[in-house]
Scaffold this motif. Structure first.
Motif, PDB file in Angstrom:
ATOM      1  N   LEU A 131      -0.068   4.515   8.016  1.00 52.46           N
ATOM      2  CA  LEU A 131      -1.252   3.409   7.920  1.00 52.46           C
ATOM      3  C   LEU A 131      -1.584   3.219   6.390  1.00 52.46           C
ATOM      4  N   LEU A 132      -1.305   4.141   5.465  1.00 53.94           N
ATOM      5  CA  LEU A 132      -1.515   4.186   4.184  1.00 53.94           C
ATOM      6  C   LEU A 132      -0.545   3.036   3.560  1.00 53.94           C
ATOM      7  N   ALA A 133       0.758   3.463   3.811  1.00 50.28           N
ATOM      8  CA  ALA A 133       1.945   2.596   3.588  1.00 50.28           C
ATOM      9  C   ALA A 133       1.701   1.081   3.989  1.00 50.28           C
ATOM     10  N   GLY A 134       1.262   1.103   5.107  1.00 49.07           N
ATOM     11  CA  GLY A 134       0.971  -0.602   5.615  1.00 49.07           C
ATOM     12  C   GLY A 134      -0.165  -0.939   4.615  1.00 49.07           C
ATOM     13  N   TYR A 135      -1.147  -0.460   4.358  1.00 39.44           N
ATOM     14  CA  TYR A 135      -2.101  -0.925   3.399  1.00 39.44           C
ATOM     15  C   TYR A 135      -1.369  -1.015   2.073  1.00 39.44           C
ATOM     16  N   LEU A 136      -0.666  -0.071   1.552  1.00 36.07           N
ATOM     17  CA  LEU A 136      -0.093  -0.581   0.159  1.00 36.07           C
ATOM     18  C   LEU A 136       0.651  -1.896   0.452  1.00 36.07           C
ATOM     19  N   ALA A 137       1.635  -2.040   1.270  1.00 40.88           N
ATOM     20  CA  ALA A 137       2.310  -3.366   1.445  1.00 40.88           C
ATOM     21  C   ALA A 137       1.397  -4.499   1.444  1.00 40.88           C
ATOM     22  N   LEU A 138       0.425  -4.488   2.137  1.00 39.31           N
ATOM     23  CA  LEU A 138      -0.453  -5.488   2.169  1.00 39.31           C
ATOM     24  C   LEU A 138      -1.245  -5.795   0.956  1.00 39.31           C
ATOM     25  N   TRP A 139      -1.578  -4.700   0.223  1.00 40.17           N
ATOM     26  CA  TRP A 139      -2.239  -4.932  -0.998  1.00 40.17           C
ATOM     27  C   TRP A 139      -1.087  -5.449  -2.111  1.00 40.17           C
ATOM     28  N   TRP A 140       0.132  -5.014  -1.958  1.00 38.66           N
ATOM     29  CA  TRP A 140       1.091  -5.718  -2.893  1.00 38.66           C
ATOM     30  C   TRP A 140       1.014  -7.014  -2.634  1.00 38.66           C
ATOM     31  N   PHE A 141       1.069  -7.441  -1.417  1.00 41.06           N
ATOM     32  CA  PHE A 141       1.004  -8.993  -0.997  1.00 41.06           C
ATOM     33  C   PHE A 141      -0.042  -9.664  -1.581  1.00 41.06           C
ATOM     34  N   GLY A 142      -1.194  -9.102  -1.503  1.00 42.38           N
ATOM     35  CA  GLY A 142      -2.444 -10.041  -1.900  1.00 42.38           C
ATOM     36  C   GLY A 142      -2.487  -9.986  -3.458  1.00 42.38           C
ATOM     37  N   ILE A 143      -2.422  -8.878  -4.028  1.00 42.83           N
ATOM     38  CA  ILE A 143      -2.418  -8.760  -5.639  1.00 42.83           C
ATOM     39  C   ILE A 143      -1.246  -9.678  -5.935  1.00 42.83           C
ATOM     40  N   GLY A 144      -0.041  -9.648  -5.627  1.00 46.46           N
ATOM     41  CA  GLY A 144       1.160 -10.409  -5.840  1.00 46.46           C
ATOM     42  C   GLY A 144       0.920 -12.100  -5.758  1.00 46.46           C
ATOM     43  N   TRP A 159     -10.589 -13.818  -7.714  1.00 47.61           N
ATOM     44  CA  TRP A 159     -10.660 -12.579  -6.672  1.00 47.61           C
ATOM     45  C   TRP A 159     -10.101 -11.482  -7.310  1.00 47.61           C
ATOM     46  N   LEU A 160      -9.165 -11.660  -8.195  1.00 48.44           N
ATOM     47  CA  LEU A 160      -8.158 -10.598  -8.852  1.00 48.44           C
ATOM     48  C   LEU A 160      -9.052  -9.158  -9.040  1.00 48.44           C
ATOM     49  N   PRO A 161     -10.126  -9.287  -9.984  1.00 48.86           N
ATOM     50  CA  PRO A 161     -10.852  -7.807 -10.283  1.00 48.86           C
ATOM     51  C   PRO A 161     -11.280  -7.385  -8.750  1.00 48.86           C
ATOM     52  N   LEU A 162     -11.560  -7.983  -7.990  1.00 48.15           N
ATOM     53  CA  LEU A 162     -12.061  -7.330  -6.580  1.00 48.15           C
ATOM     54  C   LEU A 162     -10.673  -6.698  -5.993  1.00 48.15           C
ATOM     55  N   ALA A 163      -9.720  -7.626  -6.029  1.00 45.99           N
ATOM     56  CA  ALA A 163      -8.374  -7.116  -5.256  1.00 45.99           C
ATOM     57  C   ALA A 163      -7.743  -5.903  -5.917  1.00 45.99           C
ATOM     58  N   CYS A 164      -7.930  -5.688  -7.474  1.00 40.90           N
ATOM     59  CA  CYS A 164      -7.721  -4.597  -8.063  1.00 40.90           C
ATOM     60  C   CYS A 164      -8.510  -3.199  -7.947  1.00 40.90           C
TER      61      CYS A 164
END
Length: 313
Positions: free
Chosen positions: A30-43, A76-81
């Protein structure tokens, strides 16, 4: 339009989280899935800003069209960070070296680099840099080529290190010298795809060929870097280097790899070679959706297999 990035990110988070649980039902997945999506959003947000800086350096009417929606998204970048906090809280669960065991070869540099406290310090520094860059650009009253050049350098350097820290170190025995470039190119491609999706394409019809050509350049660059990485590792056939691909040597991940080839490389390239396709608002909009979906798939490909069980033979 202004609120589109957050619903998109929320929906993609749900999809990847559920997919991660189905793939391997535990908290680490689950944490890996979160990291994958977070990397997508911040990217996507960072890649959009990078395109703004690129336009400030090169000029051209194409950039005037995409600048407003990309700057709105960059707010939205500061929030995404801040949303990276769950990864830091779960780093001992996610990263095999975070428990204090230095990966081989256990050199002095690797002991220093893989120190959990130093990892947190570096992570906070990357996030602070990106938040500062977004804050500066979204509040700047004038444009500056010098500022854009400095921001691009800071972005390129920090995102390469962040990709190595957060994604590559999921398999700390593996290393690729082009991984940072590959990550940054994918982000800039996704950022431009988001811009194409957000603009009024009918009103910007005259600028669409330029945007299509830039998309084609990103697609070619991403495909070239991905192929060079694979070719060099395949030719050398060293155990430490092929470990990354061995994790992806299953029928399911083969399907993902073919999907990336079709949706992130060959398919968009064939479409963008057509002048008529680049002038068609609906075609370019649909292609932008496909490229964003392919980038989600790419983030999935980068993260999820690295936290799964190793494949031998």
């Amino acid at each position: 339009m202004k609120r589109m990035p957050m619903p998109v990110a929320a929906g993609a988070l749900l999809i990847l989280a559920v997919a991660g649980m189905a793939w391997r039902p535990d908290l680490r997945a689950l944490l890996a899935g979160y990291l994958a999506l977070w990397w997508f959003g911040i990217g996507v947000l960072l890649g959009g800003l990078a395109n703004v800086w690129l336009h400030q350096l090169t000029g051209g009417a194409w950039g005037e069209t995409i600048r407003p929606p990309l700057l709105r998204a960059a707010r939205w970048l500061p929030l995404a960070c801040l949303l990276f906090l769950p990864v830091l809280l779960g780093m001992r669960l996610l990263y095999p070296w975070a428990g204090g065991q230095v990966p081989e070869p256990a050199t002095d540099f690797r002991r220093w680099w893989f120190d959990p406290v130093f990892f947190i310090v570096r992570s906070v520094l990357y996030l602070a840099i990106w938040s500062l860059l977004a804050w500066i650009e979204t509040r700047a009253r004038s444009r500056s080529a010098a500022r854009a050049a400095a921001c691009l350098l800071a972005y390129g350097f920090s995102v390469s290190l962040a990709a190595a820290d957060w994604i590559m170190s999921l398999q700390p025995e593996w290393y690729s010298s082009v991984f940072g470039w590959l990550a940054a190119t994918g982000q800039m491609l996704a950022g431009l795809a988001l811009a194409v999706l957000l603009i009024d394409r009918e009103a910007a019809r005259q600028r669409l060929p330029d945007l299509g050509n830039l998309l084609m350049m990103y697609v070619l660059t991403w495909a070239y870097l991905a192929y060079v990485q694979f070719l060099i590792i395949w030719a050398a056939d060293l155990p430490r280097e092929i470990a990354w691909y061995l994790r992806r040597d299953t029928p399911a991940w083969h399907a993902v790899a073919w999907g990336l080839l079709a949706l992130h490389g060959a398919g968009p390239l064939i479409i963008l070679l057509s002048r008529h396709a680049k002038q068609a608002p609906r075609v370019l909009g649909a292609l932008a959706v496909v490229l964003l979906a392919a980038h989600v798939l790419d983030c999935w490909w980068l993260v999820l297999p690295s936290v799964g069980r190793a494949v031998h033979g």
